[in-house]
Design a protein around this motif. Structure first.
Motif, PDB file in Angstrom:
ATOM      1  N   ILE A 177       0.851  -1.179   0.000  1.00 14.32           N
ATOM      2  CA  ILE A 177       0.000   0.000   0.000  1.00 14.32           C
ATOM      3  C   ILE A 177       0.896   1.241   0.000  1.00 14.32           C
ATOM      4  N   THR A 178       0.569   2.176  -0.882  1.00  8.17           N
ATOM      5  CA  THR A 178       1.339   3.420  -0.930  1.00  8.17           C
ATOM      6  C   THR A 178       0.577   4.468  -0.127  1.00  8.17           C
ATOM      7  N   VAL A 179       1.230   4.976   0.903  1.00  7.55           N
ATOM      8  CA  VAL A 179       0.581   6.002   1.717  1.00  7.55           C
ATOM      9  C   VAL A 179       1.456   7.252   1.709  1.00  7.55           C
ATOM     10  N   ILE A 220      -8.847   2.241   8.189  1.00  8.27           N
ATOM     11  CA  ILE A 220      -8.508   3.200   9.251  1.00  8.27           C
ATOM     12  C   ILE A 220      -7.640   2.544  10.328  1.00  8.27           C
ATOM     13  N   ASP A 221      -7.874   1.261  10.612  1.00 13.95           N
ATOM     14  CA  ASP A 221      -7.054   0.556  11.602  1.00 13.95           C
ATOM     15  C   ASP A 221      -5.626   0.396  11.089  1.00 13.95           C
ATOM     16  N   VAL A 222      -5.498   0.104   9.786  1.00 11.90           N
ATOM     17  CA  VAL A 222      -4.167  -0.035   9.196  1.00 11.90           C
ATOM     18  C   VAL A 222      -3.414   1.290   9.315  1.00 11.90           C
ATOM     19  N   LEU A 223      -4.095   2.375   8.954  1.00 10.38           N
ATOM     20  CA  LEU A 223      -3.435   3.691   8.973  1.00 10.38           C
ATOM     21  C   LEU A 223      -3.036   4.095  10.389  1.00 10.38           C
ATOM     22  N   ARG A 224      -3.954   3.954  11.301  1.00 13.25           N
ATOM     23  CA  ARG A 224      -3.698   4.435  12.667  1.00 13.25           C
ATOM     24  C   ARG A 224      -2.828   3.467  13.478  1.00 13.25           C
ATOM     25  N   ASP A 225      -3.215   2.181  13.453  1.00 12.85           N
ATOM     26  CA  ASP A 225      -2.573   1.238  14.378  1.00 12.85           C
ATOM     27  C   ASP A 225      -1.320   0.590  13.798  1.00 12.85           C
ATOM     28  N   GLU A 226      -1.283   0.391  12.490  1.00 10.70           N
ATOM     29  CA  GLU A 226      -0.098  -0.233  11.885  1.00 10.70           C
ATOM     30  C   GLU A 226       0.930   0.813  11.474  1.00 10.70           C
ATOM     31  N   LEU A 227       0.456   1.915  10.880  1.00 14.18           N
ATOM     32  CA  LEU A 227       1.394   2.906  10.338  1.00 14.18           C
ATOM     33  C   LEU A 227       1.565   4.113  11.264  1.00 14.18           C
ATOM     34  N   GLY A 228       0.778   4.183  12.322  1.00 15.47           N
ATOM     35  CA  GLY A 228       0.919   5.278  13.281  1.00 15.47           C
ATOM     36  C   GLY A 228       0.462   6.626  12.758  1.00 15.47           C
ATOM     37  N   LEU A 229      -0.330   6.621  11.683  1.00 16.48           N
ATOM     38  CA  LEU A 229      -0.809   7.889  11.108  1.00 16.48           C
ATOM     39  C   LEU A 229      -2.132   8.264  11.773  1.00 16.48           C
ATOM     40  N   ILE A 230      -2.029   8.881  12.938  1.00 18.15           N
ATOM     41  CA  ILE A 230      -3.234   9.092  13.752  1.00 18.15           C
ATOM     42  C   ILE A 230      -3.938  10.408  13.436  1.00 18.15           C
ATOM     43  N   GLY A 231      -3.509  11.069  12.347  1.00 17.64           N
ATOM     44  CA  GLY A 231      -4.243  12.253  11.895  1.00 17.64           C
ATOM     45  C   GLY A 231      -5.638  11.893  11.412  1.00 17.64           C
ATOM     46  N   THR A 232      -5.797  10.699  10.886  1.00 16.44           N
ATOM     47  CA  THR A 232      -7.103  10.228  10.439  1.00 16.44           C
ATOM     48  C   THR A 232      -7.929   9.843  11.665  1.00 16.44           C
ATOM     49  N   LYS A 233      -9.098  10.453  11.801  1.00 19.62           N
ATOM     50  CA  LYS A 233      -9.916  10.239  13.001  1.00 19.62           C
ATOM     51  C   LYS A 233     -11.064   9.273  12.748  1.00 19.62           C
ATOM     52  N   GLU A 234     -11.426   8.526  13.777  1.00 19.82           N
ATOM     53  CA  GLU A 234     -12.652   7.731  13.686  1.00 19.82           C
ATOM     54  C   GLU A 234     -13.741   8.430  14.484  1.00 19.82           C
ATOM     55  N   GLY A 235     -14.811   8.807  13.792  1.00 21.94           N
ATOM     56  CA  GLY A 235     -15.928   9.443  14.480  1.00 21.94           C
ATOM     57  C   GLY A 235     -16.994   8.412  14.767  1.00 21.94           C
ATOM     58  N   GLY A 293      -9.000  -3.372   5.196  1.00 22.60           N
ATOM     59  CA  GLY A 293      -7.572  -3.170   4.934  1.00 22.60           C
ATOM     60  C   GLY A 293      -7.091  -3.922   3.708  1.00 22.60           C
ATOM     61  N   PHE A 294      -7.511  -5.183   3.579  1.00 24.15           N
ATOM     62  CA  PHE A 294      -6.997  -5.988   2.452  1.00 24.15           C
ATOM     63  C   PHE A 294      -7.488  -5.460   1.110  1.00 24.15           C
ATOM     64  N   GLN A 295      -8.620  -4.721   1.137  1.00 25.74           N
ATOM     65  CA  GLN A 295      -9.123  -4.160  -0.119  1.00 25.74           C
ATOM     66  C   GLN A 295      -8.219  -3.036  -0.638  1.00 25.74           C
ATOM     67  N   ALA A 296      -7.405  -2.479   0.260  1.00 25.92           N
ATOM     68  CA  ALA A 296      -6.531  -1.369  -0.135  1.00 25.92           C
ATOM     69  C   ALA A 296      -5.226  -1.869  -0.745  1.00 25.92           C
ATOM     70  N   ASP A 297      -5.068  -3.193  -0.858  1.00 24.90           N
ATOM     71  CA  ASP A 297      -3.854  -3.749  -1.465  1.00 24.90           C
ATOM     72  C   ASP A 297      -3.678  -3.157  -2.867  1.00 24.90           C
ATOM     73  N   GLY A 298      -2.504  -2.597  -3.115  1.00 30.72           N
ATOM     74  CA  GLY A 298      -2.226  -2.018  -4.435  1.00 30.72           C
ATOM     75  C   GLY A 298      -2.698  -0.593  -4.607  1.00 30.72           C
ATOM     76  N   SER A 299      -3.318  -0.032  -3.567  1.00 28.79           N
ATOM     77  CA  SER A 299      -3.870   1.321  -3.694  1.00 28.79           C
ATOM     78  C   SER A 299      -2.878   2.384  -3.249  1.00 28.79           C
ATOM     79  N   SER A 300      -3.205   3.600  -3.644  1.00 28.92           N
ATOM     80  CA  SER A 300      -2.428   4.750  -3.218  1.00 28.92           C
ATOM     81  C   SER A 300      -3.316   5.637  -2.355  1.00 28.92           C
ATOM     82  N   ILE A 301      -2.863   5.918  -1.147  1.00 28.36           N
ATOM     83  CA  ILE A 301      -3.682   6.639  -0.169  1.00 28.36           C
ATOM     84  C   ILE A 301      -3.007   7.964   0.188  1.00 28.36           C
ATOM     85  N   VAL A 302      -3.804   9.001   0.332  1.00 25.21           N
ATOM     86  CA  VAL A 302      -3.295  10.259   0.886  1.00 25.21           C
ATOM     87  C   VAL A 302      -4.046  10.525   2.182  1.00 25.21           C
ATOM     88  N   THR A 303      -3.295  10.707   3.266  1.00 24.54           N
ATOM     89  CA  THR A 303      -3.907  11.094   4.543  1.00 24.54           C
ATOM     90  C   THR A 303      -3.513  12.536   4.839  1.00 24.54           C
TER      91      THR A 303
END
Lengths: 288, 156
Positions: free
Chosen positions: B6-8, B24-39, B64-74
């Protein structure tokens, strides 16, 4: 959630095989806008998830001589941006544009809207009004079912919803749609109506299907209303009569429901909107 | 566990994630990118909005697995060499940020809108951020901020 295995599927055949092997233990996911909530709340507990959102075979809108076919994994945004779903198919464009929010429309799919089975699914009434036919496939074979009958015989464990198709509209046919929600975006529909009307040379309604959403357990045809309007010219008194005809059906169907008095009143605006849009089209004015 | 690429924010990650993880769990808990909020966790509020392959999505509704191969901007991907993105700057200047919880998602929706349509009408701006709820501002400040950002981006 207790998912043990996930598949980014490569082909429809592969999905059918996996569904055939695992049955109820497997669930298909496309846009995820309904199913991820259900998974997260443990409302469903599959062991396997099969992603179909990137399957080209299930994406896009195809036109042939007779039919327009929309792949089940086509998103609402793709439909809204399609030049095919416009003009006399405007009602479907409008319905898809009113789904959820930009985020939901970018992910949510037409197949999911059907398969999820919500009574308030926005895209379903226009597809019923168009006489839509759903194609489902499993290892046992392929079946086609009219969307208006689908809810009596919905998707089975081993089936995959491939597409929905409907006849290409003629120049004198128009599809319209209107929705009542509590706010503009992110609102579940309280009431939706869609009509598919054909006018003859004398401005008379020569063919009609009307479908409603959130007026029953699932979206359905409004036959009493159709019978009333068939053969009529859309004049003011006729529209008033149509409102009464629909109210009669609602009174029977929703008897005792706390929402009935509200919906009886609200229906007049929504029904007037779809009929007036059809009338404007018939008079050569684009209502949108 | 399932392997994904995944490209972030322009960085490629090859990671093994639990099958139950949402994006969101991948971004926050795996990559530590906690700017993305869960409301709300139900796709109603848009606080978890990220840009996935050019389009805004609710990261709480993507597995998370659906994002395989995707490019994400947070939201972490917007800064440019230590400077704020024009949309971020405009939000601050217009006073469009109050409690701030909706802002990462709101800013990304605004950016995605302006990437696609550099000259949106007021109605198109409101439509563009209609999937992001803010309980502080009443949205007029965001409208103002977006118009400011349009000018900044044009001036670049």
């Amino acid at each position: 959630m207790d998912i043990k295995k996930v598949y980014n599927s490569k082909s429809v055949e592969e999905v059918i095989d996996i569904l055939g092997e695992y049955g109820e233990k497997a669930k298909v996911i496309a846009g995820g806008t309904d199913i991820v909530i259900a998974l997260n709340n443990n409302a469903i507990e599959p062991e396997l998830l099969i992603d179909i959102s990137k399957l080209e075979e299930l994406k896009g809108i195809k036109v042939d001589k007779e039919f327009i076919t929309i792949g089940s994994a086509t998103t609402f945004t793709e439909i809204v941006e399609s030049e095919i779903i416009d003009n006399n198919l405007y009602g479907l464009h409008k319905a898809c544009k009113m789904v959820g929010s930009p985020q939901i429309r970018n992910k949510g799919t037409i197949g999911g809207n059907i398969a999820n089975g919500s009574p308030a699914a926005d895209s379903v009434p226009p597809l019923i009004a168009l006489g839509g036919i759903v194609t489902l496939k499993s290892i046992e074979g392929t079946r086609e079912v009219l969307l208006e009958d689908y809810y009596y015989n919905p998707i089975k464990e081993k089936e995959l919803l491939l597409n929905i198709k409907f006849e290409r509209p003629k120049d004198n046919q128009i599809l319209t749609f209107a929705k009542l929600g509590l706010r503009k975006a992110l609102a579940i529909s309280r009431l939706t109506l869609s009509s598919f009307i054909e006018f003859d040379d004398n401005n008379t309604i020569s063919f009609i299907r009307v479908a409603s959403g959130a007026l029953a357990k699932f979206p359905m045809r409004e036959k009493e209303l159709e019978d009333y309007l068939l053969g009529k010219i859309l004049e003011k008194e006729i529209i008033e009569g149509a409102i009464e005809a629909l109210r009669n059906s609602m009174d029977e169907r929703l008897k005792g429901r706390s929402t009935l008095p509200y919906k009886r009143i609200a229906i007049s605006t929504i029904l007037r909107e779809i009929l007036e849009e059809a009338l404007a089209f018939e008079e050569g004015v684009k209502a949108w | 566990m399932v392997d994904i690429s995944i490209t972030v924010n322009d960085k490629l990650y090859k990671i093994s994630i639990n099958e139950n993880m949402r994006l969101i769990d991948v971004l926050r808990d795996e990559l530590g990118l906690i700017g993305t909020k869960e409301g709300c966790g139900e796709g109603e509020c848009g606080a978890c909005t990220v840009i996935m392959d050019g389009e805004i999505v609710n990261s709480c509704l993507v597995m998370g697995f659906q994002a395989d191969g995707s490019s994400i901007v947070t939201i972490e991907g917007l800064e440019r060499e230590g400077d704020l993105h024009p949309v971020q700057r405009a939000y601050i200047e217009a006073g469009a940020v109050q409690c701030g919880f909706c802002i990462p998602g709101m800013v990304l929706s605004t950016k995605a809108l302006l990437d696609k349509n550099p000259n949106p009408s007021d109605e198109e701006i409101r439509e563009g951020i209609s999937g992001n709820l803010c309980r502080c501002t009443g949205y007029n400040k965001m409208l103002e901020a977006t118009k400011k950002a349009m000018e900044y981006i044009k001036g670049e």
